[in-house]
Scaffold this motif. Structure first.
Motif, PDB file in Angstrom:
ATOM      1  N   ARG A 290       0.837  -1.193   0.000  1.00 34.72           N
ATOM      2  CA  ARG A 290       0.000   0.000   0.000  1.00 34.72           C
ATOM      3  C   ARG A 290       0.876   1.248   0.000  1.00 34.72           C
ATOM      4  NH1 ARG A 290      -5.560  -1.236   1.580  1.00 34.72           N
ATOM      5  NH2 ARG A 290      -5.631  -3.467   2.016  1.00 34.72           N
ATOM      6  N   GLN A 291       1.894   1.240   0.774  1.00 32.63           N
ATOM      7  CA  GLN A 291       2.817   2.376   0.830  1.00 32.63           C
ATOM      8  C   GLN A 291       3.445   2.632  -0.545  1.00 32.63           C
ATOM      9  OE1 GLN A 291       4.226   4.581   3.625  1.00 32.63           O
ATOM     10  NE2 GLN A 291       4.476   5.468   1.605  1.00 32.63           N
TER      11      GLN A 291
ATOM     12  N   VAL B  10       0.982   4.223  -2.905  1.00 28.83           N
ATOM     13  CA  VAL B  10       0.822   5.654  -2.601  1.00 28.83           C
ATOM     14  C   VAL B  10       1.970   6.431  -3.219  1.00 28.83           C
ATOM     15  CG1 VAL B  10       0.911   7.338  -0.718  1.00 28.83           C
ATOM     16  CG2 VAL B  10      -0.565   5.353  -0.561  1.00 28.83           C
TER      17      VAL B  10
ATOM     18  N   ARG C 100       1.899   6.660  -7.113  1.00 27.43           N
ATOM     19  CA  ARG C 100       0.864   7.576  -7.598  1.00 27.43           C
ATOM     20  C   ARG C 100       1.332   9.023  -7.387  1.00 27.43           C
ATOM     21  NH1 ARG C 100      -4.119   3.988  -5.283  1.00 27.43           N
ATOM     22  NH2 ARG C 100      -4.515   2.753  -7.204  1.00 27.43           N
ATOM     23  N   ALA C 101       1.914   9.290  -6.249  1.00 28.36           N
ATOM     24  CA  ALA C 101       2.392  10.655  -5.979  1.00 28.36           C
ATOM     25  C   ALA C 101       3.457  11.041  -7.003  1.00 28.36           C
ATOM     26  CB  ALA C 101       2.979  10.701  -4.567  1.00 28.36           C
TER      27      ALA C 101
ATOM     28  N   HIS D 178       1.910  12.054 -10.379  1.00 27.26           N
ATOM     29  CA  HIS D 178       1.374  13.421 -10.341  1.00 27.26           C
ATOM     30  C   HIS D 178       2.467  14.436 -10.508  1.00 27.26           C
ATOM     31  CE1 HIS D 178      -2.773  12.565  -9.670  1.00 27.26           C
ATOM     32  NE2 HIS D 178      -2.573  11.856  -8.522  1.00 27.26           N
TER      33      HIS D 178
ATOM     34  N   GLU E 108      -8.379   3.728  -2.377  1.00 28.98           N
ATOM     35  CA  GLU E 108      -8.124   5.148  -2.565  1.00 28.98           C
ATOM     36  C   GLU E 108      -7.245   5.720  -1.443  1.00 28.98           C
ATOM     37  OE1 GLU E 108      -8.995   7.056  -5.109  1.00 28.98           O
ATOM     38  OE2 GLU E 108     -10.084   5.452  -6.205  1.00 28.98           O
TER      39      GLU E 108
ATOM     40  N   ASP F 220      -4.531   7.029   1.123  1.00 32.16           N
ATOM     41  CA  ASP F 220      -3.362   7.938   0.928  1.00 32.16           C
ATOM     42  C   ASP F 220      -2.245   7.652   1.940  1.00 32.16           C
ATOM     43  OD1 ASP F 220      -4.517   8.735   3.235  1.00 32.16           O
ATOM     44  OD2 ASP F 220      -4.852  10.812   2.625  1.00 32.16           O
ATOM     45  N   GLN F 221      -1.319   8.556   2.047  1.00 36.50           N
ATOM     46  CA  GLN F 221      -0.141   8.355   2.936  1.00 36.50           C
ATOM     47  C   GLN F 221      -0.571   8.286   4.384  1.00 36.50           C
ATOM     48  OE1 GLN F 221       3.014   7.727   1.882  1.00 36.50           O
ATOM     49  NE2 GLN F 221       3.344   7.233   4.051  1.00 36.50           N
TER      50      GLN F 221
END
Lengths: 408, 904
Positions: B354-355, B358, B361-362, B365, B571, B573-574
């Motif tokens: 999961r980390q 995140v 995806r960051a 962007h 969905e 996030d951090q």
């Protein structure tokens, strides 16, 4: 029985006054005289020889002298030579007799080292050797009287004593000078007591008026007998002021002694052995002729080379005579004169004055300063002060010399 | 001698001269030079002494009158020894020549001798052979003879000696030389002893000989002492031998006595051995009994210890079992805790993915944003590159400004210097104007209207046919032309620049416009740099690289989502991830602590189990050892019979007592014990005395050896003494010899000095007061030389003489004359003397002349009383200056010019 008696040969004599050469000759003469002694022994057909002490002048004589002496004595053929030590060569640990060749036992030259009777042809010899320079003992004390003769080898034979010391027959003898009983010969029943020590010949009679105690004197003179105060360097080892005992009579001799039998009077014969002559002569000179005569006498004298001469001149001579002194050997420099032919000489001219005539003086010194100096010196010569006088005399001699040189 | 008359015929320049009645005292014979004064003196010498009448000589030849055959004839009348004589000589070999000596007896002349005999007799009367001998050497002076003679004439010497005393002769001098030469052997010049003379050499040798003799004497004395010592030692020997023998006997007696004591000693030693053995046995038995006692005690103790150990062993066993149990429980707890932790840690992987999602995806962007910004910047860059570059640079702008400033300055100067020409035309007319070298141009001047021109250097106005007017500087200024030229160049350059910048040449704002353009261009450049920098920052590798990175990240995300499809629609996030992580970590920490605790407990149980096991082993080992000890004690005890040993001990003790008694009975008494010491002392005595005796013998041997070595010492002593005697005699002889030389030399010198004193004293005594009168007061005495004539003067306060020669000519002459007069006076005391002084005192000053004449006057009179009598002198002075001698009032005077009849 016939034997030769000698004493005080003083071989290696201490002589220090005449310069090395003459001193050597004086010492040599004593050995030559020893030679003559042996010759005389043969000539007189003696049976043995007795040396009564002081064969040597000192125990520390050099080896050469000791050997020469031994050799000469051992040439006396089959005649035994009996030697005892004297006060100059006593039997101490350093004795010359303890050294070769004297330390050997020899039938010919026998050093008698102990006071024990010795058998000799026709009798007995009683030797009395000395062991120290001085002693209060009578060296003959040990000799047994004739009555005890049974103990000796030659009982009934001739008895001879052999000793060294002063015969106690006069006053003022030092007590430690090995004094010998005046009557030892009588007391010990000796036919002959052969002594040594005194340098002049001396004979003493026994109670019966027979000469049995004898000093033979030296075999060779040892100095100027007329003037014993003139020292030649030798001195006696005795603690005595009696120089007369040790002054010879100017002759050198040994004795030949004959004894017929026990009790018989010994027949004593003197035999010359001396070599050198020690002369002390004085002459008064009045003029040139006197001086000439003296020069002649001395020039023709025999045996000049064996004479030691002290010549004393006195008188007043002219200048020309003074010049003649050169001929004598007494001039300036002292060389080349008659006197130089002598073994040794000494010229004493203290009493000989010069007195030149006016003419002589004029010729020699002129009339200037030299003459005035001469006059001054003559004045000084009259001084009573010996040093001034001597200086003036010497200066006068020089003045003569220089003046003559200038004149020439 | 005194002269009474002189008669001369035909002598040199003198045809005739006759002087008669010559008196005592002073006579002055004067006349001018060439009168014949010196010839008069020569005639006197020839007649009285020097020439026989028949002789020929140079003197005579010189004296013969020139070109005549006249015979020279001289006659002299003189007094001698109280009588009056006359000698007459006619000098010729022919019959005209003769000589005659006459004596005046009762007024009549009697002929005494004739011919040569007359001459000889005259010389004999006068006591000399020559006119320069005897007193005449001193008193008859030739012209210019102002010094004393160097040597004294022997006849004069004799005369003085006869008068005064003895003299130093040649012989004396030689004698002195010989003596002095001889003295050099020993003495220095000053008669001090020489260091290396034969005398000092002898002294050295004599001293050495004395030292040598002293050494020999010492050796001699030492030898004598050695001999004495030897005799003493030898004398001691019998006593020493006797002492030794006595000590030996004593030792033997004590040795005998000690034999019995030795036997008892042996017995005693046997008893001592027995006693020692008994003591040993008792000791051994006692030891064994003690050992038995010790062993039974040890057994009891071992058994007690054994029991105690058994109890301990049971307790230890129990404890170990408990420990094993506890360890087993702890082991199970650890395993459970570890299992739980393992299970929990598997949940961690899901959180990590999961980390990752995140993060990817960051990144995506972010990349997309960067690409957008990059595009924007590139667009701006393109726009800026479209803008036109400015026409001028900043540098060019600065140059243009400088151009204008310089142009303005030049224009101002030209304006200030320019010449203004004004023309007011009255009527219209055409003028041709040529200014400053330009092409002439025509200008029409309006009437009644003023016209102006400016001229730089000069101008020419041609007014029709009317006139040509020239206007200009008197002296042209070249600088103005140069300035105008420079201004023209500047304007040209300026216009060209503006043209290039597409600006009108007369646009007054042209320079400002150019400045604005330069500023805009700078701003655009700055903006371009910023954009480039931003692009470099955003996309260092370029925009394409960014696109590639974007693609990569998208692939990574797709790969993750494929692996974990459940996250496709997630969905989170951090913050969500962080929350999940925190929950996980809390649980994980709790589980890990539980594992740790369980493991700790297991370790504790392990160590407790080990301790229990060790303790059990230790106790078991103790048990084994105690058992061994017990067995050993039992064995030991089993080996001994205690009662038998006790009996043995009793027997042994009884035997020991008996042995002790025996020892006591055989112990030596004090006296018996002392015998050993006595024996030793006696032996020591023997030894000591033997040593003394041996020492004595050794000393004797040593001394004997030394004494035997003194052979020949007598001869050495003789040699040493002989050397001393010889050298002493030689020394005394040499010393006397040397002293006699010295004495002779000193006496000679003393006598000589006395004589010299006697000779020279009277001369000195007469001359010195005269010298004082001459004013020479600094001198005390005359110094006389070898020839008894003065050669120096001694100053008052000195012993160093001053040579006469160091004085002036005049003084030398005067001193010399005084000495001559003194000697003459002394000689005249016996017989009157005549002095002839030819032209004297030529160098004397007025004062001195007076004094000298006084003295001459006195000597002419003489003085017979007093210490040194002086007789009268007849003095003839020949001079060409008679006025100098006027002070001699009593003098007889002769004018030779009148008296002499001269020949040719």
């Amino acid at each position: 029985m016939r034997f030769l008696h000698a004493a005080d040969l003083h071989l290696g004599q201490r002589v220090t006054r005449f310069g090395e050469h003459v001193n050597g000759r004086v010492q040599e003469a004593r050995l030559e005289a020893l030679d003559r002694l042996v010759a005389e022994a043969k000539k007189h057909a003696v049976e043995f020889l007795l040396i009564a002490g002081d064969l040597f002048d000192d125990n520390r004589v050099d080896a050469a002298t000791a050997r020469r002496a031994y050799k000469i004595l051992s040439e006396a053929n089959d005649r035994p030579v009996y030697v005892i030590s004297g006060n100059h060569d006593p039997l101490t640990v350093d004795s010359v007799f303890c050294r070769p060749p004297w330390n050997q036992d020899d039938a010919r030259v026998c050093v008698l080292r102990s006071a024990q009777p010795v058998a000799i042809p026709g009798g007995t010899l009683f030797p009395c050797p000395l062991f120290a320079k001085t002693s209060f003992d009578d060296p003959t004390r040990w000799i047994p009287p004739r009555t005890a003769d049974t103990a000796v080898p030659q009982a009934g034979g001739i008895r001879i004593g052999l000793a060294h010391g002063s015969l106690n027959d006069r006053e003022h003898l030092p007590a430690d000078d090995h004094l010998i009983d005046r009557w030892a010969a009588d007391e010990k029943g000796l036919d002959y007591l052969a002594l040594g020590h005194w340098h002049g010949p001396y004979r003493a009679k026994d109670r019966a008026g027979v000469v049995r105690t004898v000093y033979p004197g030296v075999h060779e003179p040892m100095g100027f007998h007329d003037h014993p105060e003139f020292s030649i360097g030798w001195s006696a080892y005795s603690n005595t002021t009696r120089t007369d005992l040790f002054t010879d009579d100017g002759r050198g001799r040994v004795l030949v002694v004959t004894i017929e039998r026990a009790g018989a009077a010994p027949v004593i014969e003197e035999v010359e052995t001396g070599r050198l002559q020690w002369r002390d002569e004085s002459y008064m000179l009045r003029n040139e002729q006197d001086l000439g005569k003296l020069i002649q006498t001395l020039a023709t004298r025999e045996n000049q080379d064996r004479q030691l001469l002290r010549l004393h001149l006195s008188g007043v001579l002219s200048a020309s005579a003074i010049a003649q002194l050169d001929e004598l050997g007494g001039g300036v420099g002292g060389a080349g004169g008659v006197l130089t032919r002598f073994l040794w000489h000494e010229l004493d001219r203290d009493q000989l004055f010069t007195s030149p005539t006016d003419e002589e003086l004029q010729e020699l010194a002129g009339d200037g300063v030299v003459r005035a100096v001469f006059d001054r010196l003559k004045e000084e010569e009259k001084s009573t002060e010996p040093a001034t006088q001597q200086l003036a005399r010497e200066a006068l001699v020089l003045l003569y010399r220089f003046a003559q040189e200038v004149r020439r | 001698m005194r002269l009474r008359a002189i008669d001369i015929r035909n002598w040199a320049c003198i045809k005739s001269l006759s002087l008669a009645g010559l008196r005592d005292g002073v006579s002055i014979l004067f006349g001018p030079n060439g009168t014949g004064k010196s010839n008069l003196v020569r005639a006197l010498r020839a007649c009285l002494f020097d020439l026989d009448h028949s002789r020929t000589s140079k003197v005579l030849e010189a004296a013969r009158p020139w070109r005549t055959q006249a015979v020279p004839q001289i006659s002299v009348e003189f007094e001698q020894n109280g009588a009056t004589y006359r000698i007459t000589k006619a000098f010729s070999k022919s019959k005209e020549g003769f000589a005659r000596l006459e004596r005046k007896d009762g007024g009549e002349w009697t002929v005494l001798e004739q011919g040569k005999e007359a001459s000889r007799k005259t010389r004999e009367l006068l006591g000399v052979e020559r006119s320069e001998a005897g007193a005449f050497q001193m008193l008859w002076l030739n012209q210019g003879e102002y010094r004393l003679p160097s040597t004294l004439d022997p006849d004069l010497g004799k005369a003085l000696v006869a008068l005064l005393g003895s003299l130093i002769t040649r012989r004396d001098v030689e004698f002195q030389e010989r003596v002095s030469e001889a003295c050099k052997t020993w003495f220095t010049e000053t008669m001090k002893e020489k260091k290396n003379s034969p005398l000092s050499q002898l002294a050295t040798r004599q001293k050495q000989a004395c030292r040598d003799k002293e050494e020999i004497e010492q050796l001699w004395t030492a030898t004598e002492e050695m001999l004495n010592r030897y005799n003493e030692i030898q004398a001691q020997q019998p006593e020493l031998a006797h002492n030794l023998e006595r000590a030996k006997s004593e030792l033997e007696a004590i040795q005998l006595e000690s034999q019995g004591v030795r036997e008892r000693q042996k017995e005693h030693e046997g008893a001592l051995k027995l006693r020692d053995k008994g003591q040993q046995i008792v000791r051994q038995l006692e030891e064994r009994l003690a050992e038995i006692e010790q062993a039974s005690q040890a057994l009891a103790a071992a058994e007690q210890e054994l029991e105690k150990l058994r109890q301990s062993a049971a307790l230890a066993h129990e404890q170990r079992a408990r420990a094993e149990e506890a360890r087993s429980a702890a082991q199970s707890a650890v395993e459970e805790a570890e299992r739980l932790l393992h299970e929990h840690q598997r949940a961690r992987e899901s959180i990590d993915d999961r980390q990752r999602a995140v993060l990817i995806r960051a990144n995506l962007h972010s990349l997309e944003e960067t690409i957008r910004q990059t595009d924007e910047l590139e667009k701006q860059q393109a726009e800026l590159q479209a803008v036109k570059e400015p026409a001028v640079t900043d540098q060019q702008l600065r140059e243009l400004r400088d151009n204008r400033r310089r142009a303005a300055k030049l224009a101002a100067r030209l304006e200030a210097e320019e010449i203004e020409v004004q023309i007011q035309a009255i009527k219209e007319l055409d003028v041709e104007i040529a200014s400053d070298g330009e092409k002439p141009k025509e200008v029409r001047l309006d009437a009644a209207k003023g016209h102006k021109w400016t001229v730089r250097q000069h101008a020419e106005f041609k007014i029709g046919e009317l006139a040509t007017i020239r206007v200009g500087r008197k002296k042209e200024d070249a600088n103005l032309d140069a300035a105008a030229k420079e201004l023209e160049v500047l304007d040209k350059s300026y216009r060209a620049a503006l043209e290039a910048a597409e600006l009108g040449p007369d646009d007054p704002r042209a320079l400002d416009t150019l400045a604005e353009r330069v500023a805009d261009s700078a701003n655009q450049n700055k903006r371009r740099d910023e954009i480039r920098q931003a692009l470099l920052r955003l996309a260092p590798q370029g925009a394409a690289a960014l696109q590639s990175q974007l693609q990569q990240k998208q692939n990574d995300l797709e790969e993750l989502l494929t692996r974990r499809p459940e996250l496709r629609d997630w969905e989170g996030d951090q913050a969500g991830v962080d929350r999940l992580k925190a929950e996980f970590d809390a649980e994980d920490s709790k589980l890990k602590s539980a594992v740790q605790a369980a493991r700790l407990r297991l370790r504790t149980a392990d160590s407790e189990l080990h301790a229990a096991a060790t303790e059990e082993t230790r106790i078991r080992d103790g048990l084994t050892r105690a058992e061994a000890m017990r067995q050993a004690a039992q064995t030991q005890l089993g080996n001994h019979d205690q009662s038998a040993l006790a009996a043995q001990l009793q027997d042994a003790q009884a035997e020991l007592a008996a042995a002790n008694e025996r020892v006591r009975a055989t112990t030596l008494t004090d006296a018996e014990q002392a015998i050993e010491a006595r024996l030793q002392e006696a032996a020591r005595q023997v030894e000591e005395r033997d040593r003394l005796l041996n020492d004595n013998r050794h000393q004797m041997t040593a001394l004997k050896t030394k004494l035997e070595g003194t052979e020949g010492l007598h001869q050495k002593r003789i040699h040493a003494e002989q050397a001393v005697h010889d050298l002493t005699q030689q020394y005394a002889r040499e010393k006397l010899y040397a002293e006699a030389h010295k004495h002779l030399k000193e006496l000679f010198e003393q006598v000589r000095e006395e004589q010299v004193g006697r000779m020279v004293g009277p001369i000195n005594d007469r001359v010195m007061p005269w010298i004082q009168r001459l004013g020479l007061t600094g001198y005390a005495a005359l110094q006389f030389g070898e020839q008894l004539l003065p050669d120096g003067l001694l100053p008052v306060h000195s012993t160093e003489a001053v040579g006469i020669d160091s004085e002036s000519f005049g003084t030398i002459e005067q001193l010399s004359l005084l000495v001559r007069l003194a000697v003459g006076g002394l000689l005249a005391a016996k017989e009157p003397q005549t002095a002839i002084l030819d032209d004297p005192l030529g160098h004397a000053d007025f004062g001195r002349i007076g004094n000298m004449l006084e003295i001459i006057g006195e000597t002419a009179v003489g003085r017979l009383d007093g210490k040194h009598p002086a007789g009268p002198l007849q003095i003839f002075i020949l001079t060409c200056h008679p006025e100098r001698f006027e002070a001699l009032a009593d003098a007889q005077r002769f004018d030779l010019a009148r008296e002499i009849q001269r020949g040719n």
